[in-house]
Scaffold this motif. Structure first.
Motif, PDB file in Angstrom:
ATOM      1  N   GLN A 138      13.529  -5.897  -1.902  1.00 51.26           N
ATOM      2  CA  GLN A 138      12.168  -6.307  -2.231  1.00 51.26           C
ATOM      3  C   GLN A 138      11.460  -5.264  -3.098  1.00 51.26           C
ATOM      4  O   GLN A 138      10.759  -5.607  -4.047  1.00 51.26           O
ATOM      5  N   VAL A 139      11.650  -4.001  -2.773  1.00 53.50           N
ATOM      6  CA  VAL A 139      11.056  -2.931  -3.580  1.00 53.50           C
ATOM      7  C   VAL A 139      11.649  -2.954  -4.980  1.00 53.50           C
ATOM      8  O   VAL A 139      10.924  -2.879  -5.979  1.00 53.50           O
ATOM      9  N   ALA A 140      12.952  -3.082  -5.059  1.00 47.70           N
ATOM     10  CA  ALA A 140      13.627  -3.117  -6.362  1.00 47.70           C
ATOM     11  C   ALA A 140      13.133  -4.286  -7.210  1.00 47.70           C
ATOM     12  O   ALA A 140      12.863  -4.123  -8.408  1.00 47.70           O
ATOM     13  N   GLN A 141      13.009  -5.436  -6.609  1.00 46.63           N
ATOM     14  CA  GLN A 141      12.530  -6.606  -7.347  1.00 46.63           C
ATOM     15  C   GLN A 141      11.104  -6.394  -7.848  1.00 46.63           C
ATOM     16  O   GLN A 141      10.783  -6.730  -8.987  1.00 46.63           O
ATOM     17  N   ALA A 142      10.261  -5.831  -7.004  1.00 48.15           N
ATOM     18  CA  ALA A 142       8.872  -5.597  -7.388  1.00 48.15           C
ATOM     19  C   ALA A 142       8.765  -4.608  -8.550  1.00 48.15           C
ATOM     20  O   ALA A 142       7.876  -4.729  -9.398  1.00 48.15           O
ATOM     21  N   LEU A 143       9.679  -3.637  -8.586  1.00 47.16           N
ATOM     22  CA  LEU A 143       9.665  -2.615  -9.640  1.00 47.16           C
ATOM     23  C   LEU A 143      10.553  -2.982 -10.827  1.00 47.16           C
ATOM     24  O   LEU A 143      10.603  -2.244 -11.808  1.00 47.16           O
ATOM     25  N   ASP A 144      11.273  -4.097 -10.706  1.00 44.18           N
ATOM     26  CA  ASP A 144      12.205  -4.546 -11.741  1.00 44.18           C
ATOM     27  C   ASP A 144      13.274  -3.482 -12.030  1.00 44.18           C
ATOM     28  O   ASP A 144      13.509  -3.093 -13.173  1.00 44.18           O
ATOM     29  N   ILE A 145      13.877  -3.003 -10.930  1.00 42.86           N
ATOM     30  CA  ILE A 145      14.958  -2.030 -11.022  1.00 42.86           C
ATOM     31  C   ILE A 145      16.092  -2.495 -10.110  1.00 42.86           C
ATOM     32  O   ILE A 145      15.941  -3.459  -9.363  1.00 42.86           O
ATOM     33  N   ARG A 146      17.221  -1.784 -10.143  1.00 43.92           N
ATOM     34  CA  ARG A 146      18.353  -2.141  -9.282  1.00 43.92           C
ATOM     35  C   ARG A 146      18.111  -1.660  -7.846  1.00 43.92           C
ATOM     36  O   ARG A 146      17.513  -0.613  -7.623  1.00 43.92           O
TER      37      ARG A 146
ATOM     38  N   LYS B 177       2.380   3.814 -10.501  1.00 49.45           N
ATOM     39  CA  LYS B 177       1.182   3.191  -9.947  1.00 49.45           C
ATOM     40  C   LYS B 177       1.558   1.973  -9.106  1.00 49.45           C
ATOM     41  O   LYS B 177       1.014   1.768  -8.017  1.00 49.45           O
ATOM     42  N   LEU B 178       2.504   1.199  -9.590  1.00 47.88           N
ATOM     43  CA  LEU B 178       2.975   0.037  -8.844  1.00 47.88           C
ATOM     44  C   LEU B 178       3.635   0.463  -7.532  1.00 47.88           C
ATOM     45  O   LEU B 178       3.445  -0.174  -6.497  1.00 47.88           O
ATOM     46  N   MET B 179       4.388   1.563  -7.564  1.00 51.47           N
ATOM     47  CA  MET B 179       4.994   2.078  -6.337  1.00 51.47           C
ATOM     48  C   MET B 179       3.928   2.410  -5.299  1.00 51.47           C
ATOM     49  O   MET B 179       4.103   2.118  -4.114  1.00 51.47           O
ATOM     50  N   LEU B 180       2.828   3.008  -5.742  1.00 51.58           N
ATOM     51  CA  LEU B 180       1.741   3.348  -4.823  1.00 51.58           C
ATOM     52  C   LEU B 180       1.166   2.087  -4.192  1.00 51.58           C
ATOM     53  O   LEU B 180       0.844   2.083  -3.000  1.00 51.58           O
ATOM     54  N   GLU B 181       1.060   1.040  -4.985  1.00 48.69           N
ATOM     55  CA  GLU B 181       0.550  -0.235  -4.464  1.00 48.69           C
ATOM     56  C   GLU B 181       1.554  -0.852  -3.489  1.00 48.69           C
ATOM     57  O   GLU B 181       1.172  -1.342  -2.422  1.00 48.69           O
ATOM     58  N   ILE B 182       2.822  -0.831  -3.849  1.00 45.93           N
ATOM     59  CA  ILE B 182       3.859  -1.412  -2.994  1.00 45.93           C
ATOM     60  C   ILE B 182       3.920  -0.678  -1.657  1.00 45.93           C
ATOM     61  O   ILE B 182       3.930  -1.300  -0.592  1.00 45.93           O
ATOM     62  N   TYR B 183       3.993   0.653  -1.723  1.00 44.83           N
ATOM     63  CA  TYR B 183       4.127   1.460  -0.510  1.00 44.83           C
ATOM     64  C   TYR B 183       2.798   1.672   0.217  1.00 44.83           C
ATOM     65  O   TYR B 183       2.773   2.243   1.300  1.00 44.83           O
ATOM     66  N   GLN B 184       1.702   1.243  -0.419  1.00 47.47           N
ATOM     67  CA  GLN B 184       0.374   1.372   0.174  1.00 47.47           C
ATOM     68  C   GLN B 184       0.110   2.811   0.604  1.00 47.47           C
ATOM     69  O   GLN B 184      -0.190   3.103   1.776  1.00 47.47           O
TER      70      GLN B 184
END
Length: 81
Positions: free
Chosen positions: A13-21, A43-50
């Motif tokens: 799920q994290v990989a998909q959200a960041l568009d990485i493997r 910045k997106l990682m900060l949002e994902i990981y809250q």
């Protein structure tokens, strides 16, 4: 990684959200590599990981500290040794 587990996401799920493997996320969590991403993805990682940037940095530093290098240069998990 505790941050990911805290919010109940899978590596996929994290990989998909960041568009990485997914293997990239796995490498981060095993201390094999650290994120080398543009600021927009961080910045997106900060949002994902809250979390804050400080929390994100600390999480990756903690992961790296758990790794040791044996005499042959192979990474081993210090928690298991």
């Amino acid at each position: 990684m505790k941050l990911r587990q805290r919010i109940g996401l899978t590596q996929r799920q994290v990989a998909q959200a960041l568009d990485i493997r997914q293997s990239t996320v796995s490498d981060w969590e095993r201390g094999i590599s650290i994120p080398n991403l543009p600021p927009s993805k961080i910045k997106l990682m900060l949002e994902i990981y809250q979390c804050s940037l400080d929390e994100l940095i600390e999480a990756f530093e903690d992961t790296k500290k758990r790794k040791k290098i044996d005499r042959d240069g192979d990474a081993i998990d210090s928690e298991n040794n």
